[in-house]
Motif scaffolding. Structure first.
Motif, PDB file in Angstrom:
ATOM      1  N   SER A  30      58.281  91.551   0.866  1.00  0.00           N
ATOM      2  CA  SER A  30      59.602  90.964   1.100  1.00  0.00           C
ATOM      3  C   SER A  30      59.742  90.459   2.533  1.00  0.00           C
ATOM      4  O   SER A  30      60.442  89.472   2.787  1.00  0.00           O
ATOM      5  CB  SER A  30      60.700  91.992   0.800  1.00  0.00           C
ATOM      6  N   PHE A  31      59.079  91.109   3.482  1.00  0.00           N
ATOM      7  CA  PHE A  31      59.130  90.665   4.880  1.00  0.00           C
ATOM      8  C   PHE A  31      58.292  89.401   5.089  1.00  0.00           C
ATOM      9  O   PHE A  31      58.666  88.521   5.864  1.00  0.00           O
ATOM     10  CB  PHE A  31      58.623  91.765   5.816  1.00  0.00           C
ATOM     11  N   THR A  80      60.200  99.528   3.673  1.00  0.00           N
ATOM     12  CA  THR A  80      61.332  99.496   2.742  1.00  0.00           C
ATOM     13  C   THR A  80      61.859 100.887   2.418  1.00  0.00           C
ATOM     14  O   THR A  80      62.845 101.016   1.705  1.00  0.00           O
ATOM     15  CB  THR A  80      60.931  98.810   1.423  1.00  0.00           C
ATOM     16  N   ARG A 103      64.308  87.887  11.948  1.00  0.00           N
ATOM     17  CA  ARG A 103      64.408  89.349  11.841  1.00  0.00           C
ATOM     18  C   ARG A 103      63.162  89.936  11.183  1.00  0.00           C
ATOM     19  O   ARG A 103      62.612  90.937  11.666  1.00  0.00           O
ATOM     20  CB  ARG A 103      65.662  89.709  11.045  1.00  0.00           C
ATOM     21  N   ASN A 104      62.696  89.326  10.089  1.00  0.00           N
ATOM     22  CA  ASN A 104      61.503  89.829   9.418  1.00  0.00           C
ATOM     23  C   ASN A 104      60.256  89.657  10.277  1.00  0.00           C
ATOM     24  O   ASN A 104      59.351  90.495  10.243  1.00  0.00           O
ATOM     25  CB  ASN A 104      61.327  89.135   8.066  1.00  0.00           C
ATOM     26  N   GLN A 105      60.197  88.583  11.038  1.00  0.00           N
ATOM     27  CA  GLN A 105      59.080  88.418  11.965  1.00  0.00           C
ATOM     28  C   GLN A 105      59.042  89.554  12.978  1.00  0.00           C
ATOM     29  O   GLN A 105      57.968  90.085  13.290  1.00  0.00           O
ATOM     30  CB  GLN A 105      59.194  87.075  12.689  1.00  0.00           C
ATOM     31  N   ILE A 153      60.239  92.567  12.543  1.00  0.00           N
ATOM     32  CA  ILE A 153      59.837  93.791  11.825  1.00  0.00           C
ATOM     33  C   ILE A 153      58.320  93.824  11.650  1.00  0.00           C
ATOM     34  O   ILE A 153      57.665  94.849  11.897  1.00  0.00           O
ATOM     35  CB  ILE A 153      60.547  93.882  10.468  1.00  0.00           C
ATOM     36  N   ILE A 154      57.749  92.703  11.215  1.00  0.00           N
ATOM     37  CA  ILE A 154      56.303  92.639  10.998  1.00  0.00           C
ATOM     38  C   ILE A 154      55.543  92.906  12.293  1.00  0.00           C
ATOM     39  O   ILE A 154      54.584  93.688  12.326  1.00  0.00           O
ATOM     40  CB  ILE A 154      55.912  91.266  10.407  1.00  0.00           C
ATOM     41  N   ASN A 159      59.766  85.976   3.282  1.00  0.00           N
ATOM     42  CA  ASN A 159      60.915  85.388   3.960  1.00  0.00           C
ATOM     43  C   ASN A 159      60.739  85.585   5.459  1.00  0.00           C
ATOM     44  O   ASN A 159      61.250  86.533   6.045  1.00  0.00           O
ATOM     45  CB  ASN A 159      62.209  86.041   3.466  1.00  0.00           C
ATOM     46  N   LEU A 160      60.028  84.649   6.094  1.00  0.00           N
ATOM     47  CA  LEU A 160      59.666  84.819   7.511  1.00  0.00           C
ATOM     48  C   LEU A 160      60.785  84.344   8.437  1.00  0.00           C
ATOM     49  O   LEU A 160      60.584  83.466   9.283  1.00  0.00           O
ATOM     50  CB  LEU A 160      58.371  84.056   7.816  1.00  0.00           C
TER      51      LEU A 160
END
Length: 337
Positions: free
Chosen positions: A263-264, A242, A271-273, A275-276, A267-268
């Motif tokens: 936050s990632f 962040t 896009r967040n997946q 990033i993770i 909300n899976l």
């Protein structure tokens, strides 16, 4: 002879004009104005009072993220009085033993074992009850009280962890958040060393959490972290993903663990997946441990397991607990495992 609507239009015009980018030595720069407005005679009958109230409204605009305007209101005055009251009472909270630590467990999701805990401060106010940190930590930062409060947190966390270890939880570690003001103290190394000696906790069981924004002064951060690291404690970057991290400086920092921001995880989406997965791969390639925060569902755990993130914390396992409840949680968890 100007009405509220006209004043509002003037404020909008100023913001639009001042927000325009400008060049300085071939660099394109931006400004984010914050404007406070007070109206005669409702908000004051003399210029001193009007300026004072407009200033209060301006600080509210800053709190709302800058690049906006706010009008002075009576509620703002009440909030100001409440803030002053809270500051006075916060100064007494340490002496009156009103501060307490809650602990949230960190879990190895491959073995289901507890590998540590994060210490989270709460204020047990005699009238307001349990005050969450987001309501008083910013005030502590602003007033400088965060330095003495932060030292109390480290000392209490180390002492309580040592007690739990003596009760049989021998490999239990504790993570403590370090504020920017604390981090900038020249004697932080000595404070931590003194606390470890005083409490008898081995340095390897203490983890200090900093945020990405605290590492913007790379040279200072590297020097400070290397001094602290020489004590044998661990260092982690909290809320990773962040802030303003770059691989160039991340590779230079003596970091043991990255904490993927909640936050990632919560909300899976696709896009967040992505990033993770990127953070996990990067961390392991750099020989850095990684833990996910904000784990609340079985779906979260399943996703993290599938992508080789072995450490997690969140409400799926447990909410933050006061010491006496955390002790019971440890015993129950050991029995169930």
């Amino acid at each position: 002879n100007i009405c509220r609507e006209q004043a509002e239009q003037v404020a909008k015009c100023i913001i639009n004009t001042v927000s325009e980018p400008f060049l300085l030595e071939n660099l394109e720069l931006y400004t984010t104005p914050s404007i406070g407005l007070s109206m005669y005679p409702d908000d004051g009958d003399n210029k001193e009072k009007l300026i004072k109230n407009a200033e209060a409204a301006m600080y509210l605009a800053k709190e709302y993220g800058r690049n906006n305007y706010q009008f002075y209101t009576k509620e703002l005055e009440l909030a100001k009085i409440q803030k002053l009251r809270l500051e006075t009472e916060l100064r007494k909270a340490l002496d009156n033993a009103q501060l307490m630590l809650y602990y949230q467990p960190k879990i190895n999701i491959k073995t289901d074992e507890i590998i540590g805990m994060e210490a989270l401060i709460r204020w047990n106010h005699p009238e307001l009850g349990i005050v969450p940190p987001n309501q008083f930590i910013p005030l502590a930062e602003e007033t400088g009280l965060i330095v003495s409060i932060g030292e109390w947190v480290i000392r209490t966390a180390c002492r309580q962890t040592k007690i739990l270890q003596n009760e049989g939880h021998k490999n239990l570690s504790v993570a403590v958040n370090i504020s920017l003001r604390q981090f900038m103290q020249n004697n932080l190394h000595e404070v931590i060393q003194s606390i470890l000696e005083e409490t008898g906790l081995s340095p390897k069981y203490l983890e200090l959490e900093i945020t990405e924004s605290m590492a913007l002064d790379v040279d200072y951060t590297i020097r400070a972290l290397n001094r602290i690291k020489s004590l044998g404690v661990s260092i982690s970057i909290d809320d990773f993903g962040t802030g303003y991290s770059s691989l160039s400086y991340l590779s230079q920092l003596p970091i043991d663990r990255l904490k993927i921001d909640q936050s990632f995880v919560r909300n899976l989406n696709s896009r967040n997946q992505a990033i993770i997965k990127t953070i996990i791969d990067m961390a392991y390639n750099m020989n850095i441990e990684v833990i996910a925060e904000g784990v609340e569902t079985a779906e979260h755990v399943k996703f993290l397991r599938e992508h080789k993130c072995t450490e997690a914390q969140g409400y799926y396992f447990s909410k933050p607990l006061p010491t006496y409840e955390f002790d019971k949680f440890l015993l129950h968890r050991i029995e169930s495992v």
